[in-house]
Design an enzyme around this catalytic site. Sequence first.
Site, PDB file in Angstrom:
ATOM      1  N   ARG A  16      61.398  86.535 -29.912  1.00  0.00           N
ATOM      2  CA  ARG A  16      62.821  86.428 -30.272  1.00  0.00           C
ATOM      3  C   ARG A  16      62.986  85.885 -31.700  1.00  0.00           C
ATOM      4  NH1 ARG A  16      66.279  82.778 -32.337  1.00  0.00           N
ATOM      5  NH2 ARG A  16      65.284  81.152 -31.084  1.00  0.00           N
ATOM      6  N   HIS A 208      62.063  72.091 -32.238  1.00  0.00           N
ATOM      7  CA  HIS A 208      61.976  73.474 -32.731  1.00  0.00           C
ATOM      8  C   HIS A 208      61.904  73.395 -34.260  1.00  0.00           C
ATOM      9  CE1 HIS A 208      63.411  77.821 -32.345  1.00  0.00           C
ATOM     10  NE2 HIS A 208      63.747  77.575 -33.601  1.00  0.00           N
ATOM     11  N   HIS A 210      60.949  74.767 -37.896  1.00  0.00           N
ATOM     12  CA  HIS A 210      60.545  75.841 -38.811  1.00  0.00           C
ATOM     13  C   HIS A 210      59.694  75.190 -39.908  1.00  0.00           C
ATOM     14  CE1 HIS A 210      62.796  79.383 -37.321  1.00  0.00           C
ATOM     15  NE2 HIS A 210      63.477  78.446 -36.678  1.00  0.00           N
ATOM     16  N   CYS A 241      65.811  82.369 -39.294  1.00  0.00           N
ATOM     17  CA  CYS A 241      67.165  82.677 -38.830  1.00  0.00           C
ATOM     18  C   CYS A 241      67.840  83.487 -39.926  1.00  0.00           C
ATOM     19  CB  CYS A 241      67.953  81.391 -38.555  1.00  0.00           C
ATOM     20  SG  CYS A 241      69.658  81.725 -38.100  1.00  0.00           S
ATOM     21  N   ASN A 250      58.849  79.795 -37.659  1.00  0.00           N
ATOM     22  CA  ASN A 250      58.594  78.595 -36.852  1.00  0.00           C
ATOM     23  C   ASN A 250      57.197  78.084 -37.132  1.00  0.00           C
ATOM     24  OD1 ASN A 250      60.266  80.645 -35.066  1.00  0.00           O
ATOM     25  ND2 ASN A 250      60.823  78.598 -34.413  1.00  0.00           N
TER      26      ASN A 250
END
Length: 302
Positions: A16, A208, A210, A241, A250
Amino acid sequence: MGNWPKHVTIKEVGPRDGLQNEKTAIATEDKIAWINQLSKTGLTYIEITSFVHPKWIPQLADALDVAAGIERAPGVTYAALVPNQKGLENALTTQVDEISVFMSASETHNQKNINKSISDTYPVLTAVVQEAKRAKKTVRGYLSTVFGCPYEGEVSIEQVAAISERLFEMGVDELSLGDTIGVATPRQVEAVLNSLLKRFPKEKLSMHFHDTRGTALANVLLSLEMGITTFDSSLGGLGGCPYAPGASGNVATDDLLYMLHGMDIATGIDAGRLTEAALFIQNKIGRALNSHYLQTVDPCLS
Ligand code: HMG
Ligand code: MG
């Protein structure tokens, strides 16, 4: 020696978060083959796609076909990102186990990413969470721009805590704190976690990161020392994003795995199988991926 946990859960978000930001179009059958490979690595959680508007994220326009096409492995939770009721309707026609809702801690990023103000997002997500629960799905919440916004810069910890509170009140089972543009440093992670861990149990928080500025693994280490045991990552360091200019991938799952296993922290993941899956997607994307670990691997193995 730090106060490290014995086991960490890695949530693979590459299909994703990784693929949503890749320019190369990946064929649906290749996404399915890749997810099936990931399912055999020992990963227990894979975010497979998102049910957002295809005009906004054309890379994942095949969400229904991907969700329908994968082979579900026992013990693996398959999750999908959902922004609203329409996305949930689509997701619920598939076999996904978990629904991930998302919003931002900064007004401008929220507006650019999901076309709504923060206050207009609450009722939308509340309805999604309620309906997902009625359908017996677990729900994950993502909060983006926790450590900084590409449009507004600094984001206050009070704002992060207040929105986190609202997401938990809606009923999310877990909250993932996003460093969307990879600006966080361990000092900032400590400050944010110090505040949030006073309000929420550590088991309900995940990180999370990056890796835009190369601080992601340092931030993971600091989070581990503060008791966090769930981390999101993308194989090969894929991702970003699209509505956060300059955001890169990520933290790479393979780099994270190398560090954790080297610290005697178990993940249940087989590094060899994971590398095979990384080489597979690297080959389909057609460029060297960003992870450090992958650079040590002979590409002829693929
Ligand atoms: P909108 O244009 O405001 O939507 O987009 P709307 O409700 O006004 O509806 C307009 C049209 O879109 C309607 O169709 C709807 O049916 C349709 P029409 O009647 O005109 O024919 N529509 C949809 N179609 C398919 N799927 C849907 C959907 N919803 C409405 N779900 C929307 C609002 C949220 C849909 C849009 O802004 C969007 O899709 N945004 C997604 C952005 C995105 O995916 N960003 C990346 C993921 S977030 C991220 O990466 C951060 C994270 O990794 C954590 C971190 O790193 O911080 C999670
Ligand atoms: Mg992300």
